[in-house]
Design a protein around this motif. Structure first.
Motif, short mmCIF file in Angstrom:
data_model
loop_
_atom_site.label_atom_id
_atom_site.label_comp_id
_atom_site.label_asym_id
_atom_site.label_seq_id
_atom_site.Cartn_x
_atom_site.Cartn_y
_atom_site.Cartn_z
N THR A 1 0.85 -1.20 0.00
CA THR A 1 0.00 0.00 0.00
C THR A 1 0.88 1.25 0.00
OG1 THR A 1 -0.06 -0.08 2.41
CG2 THR A 1 -1.90 -1.10 1.25
N GLY B 1 1.21 3.66 2.12
CA GLY B 1 1.83 4.12 3.37
C GLY B 1 1.29 5.46 3.84
N THR B 2 0.05 5.78 3.47
CA THR B 2 -0.52 7.04 3.91
C THR B 2 -0.77 7.03 5.42
OG1 THR B 2 -1.64 7.11 1.78
CG2 THR B 2 -2.33 8.74 3.38
N THR B 3 -1.22 5.90 5.92
CA THR B 3 -1.58 5.84 7.34
C THR B 3 -0.56 5.11 8.21
OG1 THR B 3 -2.90 3.87 6.92
CG2 THR B 3 -4.06 5.97 6.88
N ASP C 1 -15.70 9.62 -10.06
CA ASP C 1 -14.86 9.70 -8.85
C ASP C 1 -14.89 8.30 -8.25
OD1 ASP C 1 -13.86 10.00 -6.28
OD2 ASP C 1 -15.16 11.67 -5.73
N THR C 2 -13.77 7.60 -8.35
CA THR C 2 -13.76 6.17 -8.05
C THR C 2 -13.11 5.90 -6.71
OG1 THR C 2 -11.61 5.85 -9.14
CG2 THR C 2 -13.57 5.67 -10.53
N THR D 1 -5.90 -0.53 -2.53
CA THR D 1 -5.03 -1.64 -2.92
C THR D 1 -5.70 -2.96 -2.52
OG1 THR D 1 -3.16 -0.22 -2.38
CG2 THR D 1 -2.68 -2.56 -2.73
N LYS E 1 -0.55 11.30 -2.14
CA LYS E 1 -1.57 11.55 -1.13
C LYS E 1 -1.01 12.32 0.05
CE LYS E 1 -3.31 7.09 -2.20
NZ LYS E 1 -4.49 6.27 -2.06
P1 ATP Z 1 -1.92 2.81 3.54
O1 ATP Z 1 -3.01 1.80 3.52
O2 ATP Z 1 -0.55 2.22 3.56
O3 ATP Z 1 -2.13 3.89 4.56
P2 ATP Z 1 -3.20 4.05 1.28
O4 ATP Z 1 -4.48 3.71 1.98
O5 ATP Z 1 -3.02 5.47 0.84
O6 ATP Z 1 -1.94 3.60 2.14
P3 ATP Z 1 -4.00 2.92 -1.25
O7 ATP Z 1 -4.54 1.55 -1.20
O8 ATP Z 1 -3.20 3.33 -2.42
O9 ATP Z 1 -3.06 3.12 0.00
O10 ATP Z 1 -5.17 3.98 -1.12
C1 ATP Z 1 -6.50 3.67 -0.76
C2 ATP Z 1 -7.10 4.82 0.01
O11 ATP Z 1 -7.13 6.00 -0.80
C3 ATP Z 1 -8.54 4.63 0.42
O12 ATP Z 1 -8.66 3.91 1.60
C4 ATP Z 1 -9.03 6.08 0.57
O13 ATP Z 1 -8.66 6.61 1.83
C5 ATP Z 1 -8.27 6.80 -0.50
N1 ATP Z 1 -9.08 6.94 -1.73
C6 ATP Z 1 -8.88 6.34 -2.91
N2 ATP Z 1 -9.76 6.75 -3.82
C7 ATP Z 1 -10.58 7.62 -3.22
C8 ATP Z 1 -11.71 8.40 -3.63
N3 ATP Z 1 -12.17 8.38 -4.88
N4 ATP Z 1 -12.30 9.17 -2.71
C9 ATP Z 1 -11.85 9.22 -1.44
N5 ATP Z 1 -10.79 8.53 -1.00
C10 ATP Z 1 -10.15 7.74 -1.87
#
Ligand code: ATP
Ligand code: MG
Length: 654
Positions: free
Chosen positions: A273, A275-277, A420-421, A425, A618
């Motif tokens: 993923t 790594g936002t959180t 807006d999708t 991951t 992000k």
């Molecule tokens: P990590 O899980 O390591 O913190 P991440 O959640 O950013 O990282 P990704 O799987 O790339 O990793 O991102 C998914 C997240 O991105 C979702 O849980 C949500 O928070 C956000 N997201 C993705 N698309 C949208 C959207 N269209 N509207 C709102 N949020 C979104």
């Protein structure tokens, strides 16, 4: 923070958005799903009998052997299309070669320096077979893990398709990561080989991919071989017996390599993923269900037609690139555009030039990119016609309504629907999104769930919250493209996603559903701010700030406050041509109070040139929260895009 929110997940909603944009009649008339009634019927049917719905979708793909059961579900462990044999590379490539698309362009690639390559399905077929033989020649077998650390070249797509062809499990590592990120990921899954390239181009500079691999590999004992694609011809060191040139191995590789009939549940890839959180998690996706999920969502959400030229600007290093640059789009037999470099090289209009040059019809990008385009100025867009576009998409973060409006008016000329999708991951494929011919869009809302998907907004005990009230976003039923586990750590998988809310997959996101059944993502529950007993998502306060004419981007976080529990700290970047000032701070605080209420008024505002972001673009609020609370960063920063941003913020702090 997370556990506090989980124990009291109700969020107060402050956003008021009543603009609504129905699908243009002309668009709807030609769409796969062309009316609200058609969507609602399809959705109802899919939820009443999900197995029948998914089986029907799966039948549009080619299987080497049929499944005996659609789903075997033992929460949280899913098996989809049990006993079925399938090959995803075959469905992306061979199937179209056999069905009259030999000469159709599969991959349309543009390098950052400007060169263009077009690979037809027949040419792609030749390349993936030969490269699959290269992998076999190195002793790589079904089930072996292969790391892919490349730039955005057609060879990156060829590399992963070739892995899929023989059943090797690819683990793509974003080409901008440093050596330690390679070490962590390669060791976590014990990769036997690394596929890389000499260098790649980014903003006119060369990114030294092979040199970074060389730096990582002394700490990666599982890696036996490295294959190096020659992109730029820059000098690299090759280690005898370990490293091979892509073109040399290809020159002697046999031309034919039949696609392996894989079990539906054979692993396809591992992907970490963003790594936002927190620390990235290595999610595992398997073959059959992922194929069906990405195929169907690409077809319905992007409303794909044979003559589309589809461009998703995401890097293949993210799940968006896996599902919607490569697998979902090629399974539909549609031309996918790949661009190697930066959006502002040589000028801020590069994307718009690409769209005009290649007559792109569907364009999919991220809110972070949209906010950058807004900041750079409309004059760069105005140089190009963008006439070919018919549909726009966004993914990655909640999109602020004002950014959505800009996208619609300035890029879509008011003519193109926007999808807006929302997805992750973990979900493998899009989960909540308008079907563009069926569902009226509201700026800032991902609108309604896709057929087969049952999301809900609930309390900690899993009770649905009333319309309009915020809570935790969960998914109630399993779906084919769901991740099966975290590599090597099934317990963490179960604990992270399946233990907080009874009977549900927990997404980690907060959301609310409005009176029309539309979903509004409110931000990460880890980021929720608690002011005087009111629990606020970050999205709505940020959107209010972004709606101010001088604000380009905003991030808000909570910091401890004796009186209120938490105070609101806002970090703001201004539109070009604006200077920070104490007056502007006051104006912005008053603006938020007027837009959404005194409760949400930021206690302090800091101006900054840039916000800390993940490499996928992000906003990393947890770092800002650390900074606002402790004056220093405590959490994992391995996926941070630019360390100097933090240093600058800290300086301003002093
Ligand atoms: P990590 O899980 O390591 O913190 P991440 O959640 O950013 O990282 P990704 O799987 O790339 O990793 O991102 C998914 C997240 O991105 C979702 O849980 C949500 O928070 C956000 N997201 C993705 N698309 C949208 C959207 N269209 N509207 C709102 N949020 C979104
Ligand atoms: Mg996540």
């Amino acid at each position: 923070m997370a556990s506090e929110t989980i124990s009291n997940p109700n969020l107060d909603s402050t956003l008021r958005e009543d603009r609504i944009f129905p699908p243009p009649a002309e668009f709807a008339a030609k769409a796969h799903v062309g009316s609200l009634t058609a969507y609602e019927e399809l959705y109802r049917r899919s939820i009443d009998d999900p197995e029948a719905f998914w089986a029907e979708a799966a039948q549009e793909l080619e299987w080497f052997a049929p499944w005996t059961r659609v789903l075997e579900w033992n929460q949280p462990w899913a098996k989809w299309f049990v006993g079925g044999k399938i090959n995803l590379c075959h469905n992306c490539v061979d199937r179209h070669v056999q069905n009259g698309k030999r000469d159709k362009t599969a991959i349309l690639w543009e390098g950052e320096p400007g060169e263009v390559r077009r690979l037809s399905f027949a040419e792609l077929h030749v390349e993936v077979q030969k490269f699959a033989n290269v992998l076999k020649g190195l002793g790589i077998q079904k089930g072996d893990r292969v790391a892919v650390y490349m730039g955005m070249t057609p060879e990156l797509a060829i590399a992963i398709l070739a892995c899929a062809r023989i059943g090797a499990v690819h683990s793509v590592i974003f080409g901008g990561f440093a050596a330690h990120a390679i070490v962590d990921r390669v060791n976590d899954s014990q990769c036997v080989a690394v596929l890389t390239q000499d260098t790649s181009y980014r903003r006119g500079n060369e990114v030294k991919l092979k040199a970074t691999v060389d730096e990582a590999l002394p700490q990666c004992p599982s890696v036996k071989n490295v294959v190096v694609y020659q992109r730029s011809g820059s000098a690299v060191t090759m280690q005898e017996g370990r490293d091979y040139w892509w073109h040399e191995l290809m020159a002697t590789a046999a031309a034919e390599c039949p696609a392996e009939p894989l079990d539906s549940e054979d692993p396809l890839y591992i992907l970490y993923t963003s790594g936002t959180t927190g620390k990235p998690k290595g999610l595992v996706h398997t073959t059959g269900g992922y194929a069906v999920g990405t195929y169907l969502t690409s077809k319905l959400v992007f409303d794909l037609k044979d003559d589309d030229v589809y461009w998703c600007s995401a890097d293949i290093g993210w799940v968006t690139g896996h599902s919607y640059v490569v697998y979902g789009i090629l399974q539909n037999g549609v031309t996918t555009v790949m661009y190697e470099g930066a959006p502002n090289h040589p000028g801020p209009d590069r994307f718009w030039k690409i769209i005009d040059d290649h007559k792109v019809t569907v364009f999919y990008t991220a809110p972070t990119a949209i906010r950058a385009f807004i900041k750079w100025g409309n004059e760069h867009v105005a140089k190009h016609s963008l006439d070919s576009l018919r549909l726009l998409g966004t993914v990655g973060e909640p999109i602020n309504p004002e950014a959505w409006m800009w996208y619609r008016e300035v890029i879509g000329k008011g003519r193109c629907p926007i999808v807006d999708t929302w997805w992750q991951t973990e979900t493998g494929a899009i989960m909540i999104s308008p079907l563009p011919g069926a569902i009226a869009a509201k700026p800032g809302s991902a609108t309604r769930p896709l057929p087969g998907i049952l999301p809900e907004v609930v309390t900690r005990t899993g009770e649905p919250v009333p319309a309009g009230q915020g809570g935790l976003l969960v998914v109630r039923k399993p779906w084919p493209s769901m991740a099966r586990t975290i590599w090597g750590d099934p317990e963490r998988y179960e604990k992270t996603y399946w233990s907080d809310i009874p009977g549900s997959y927990f997404t980690g996101d907060g959301a609310r559903i409005d009176q029309d059944g539309y979903f509004w993502l409110m931000g990460r529950v880890d980021d929720v701010i608690n002011v005087s007993g009111h629990r606020l998502g970050t999205m709505e306060i940020e959107s209010a700030l972004v709606a101010h004419a001088r604000v380009a981007e905003a991030a808000v976080v909570g910091r401890p406050d004796e009186m209120k529990g938490q105070a609101i700290s806002a970090f703001v970047t201004l539109e070009s041509g604006n200077e920070p000032s104490p007056e502007l701070k006051d104006e912005l605080r008053a603006w938020v109070a007027k837009e959404i209420g005194a409760l949400a008024r930021p206690d302090d505002i800091r101006f900054t040139d840039q916000l800390p972001k993940t490499r996928s673009g992000k906003i990393m609020r947890r770092l800002l929260r650390d900074l606002a609370t402790h004056g220093e960063i405590k959490g994992d920063t391995t996926t941070l895009e630019d360390f100097s941003v933090i240093a600058k913020l800290r300086e301003q702090d002093e």
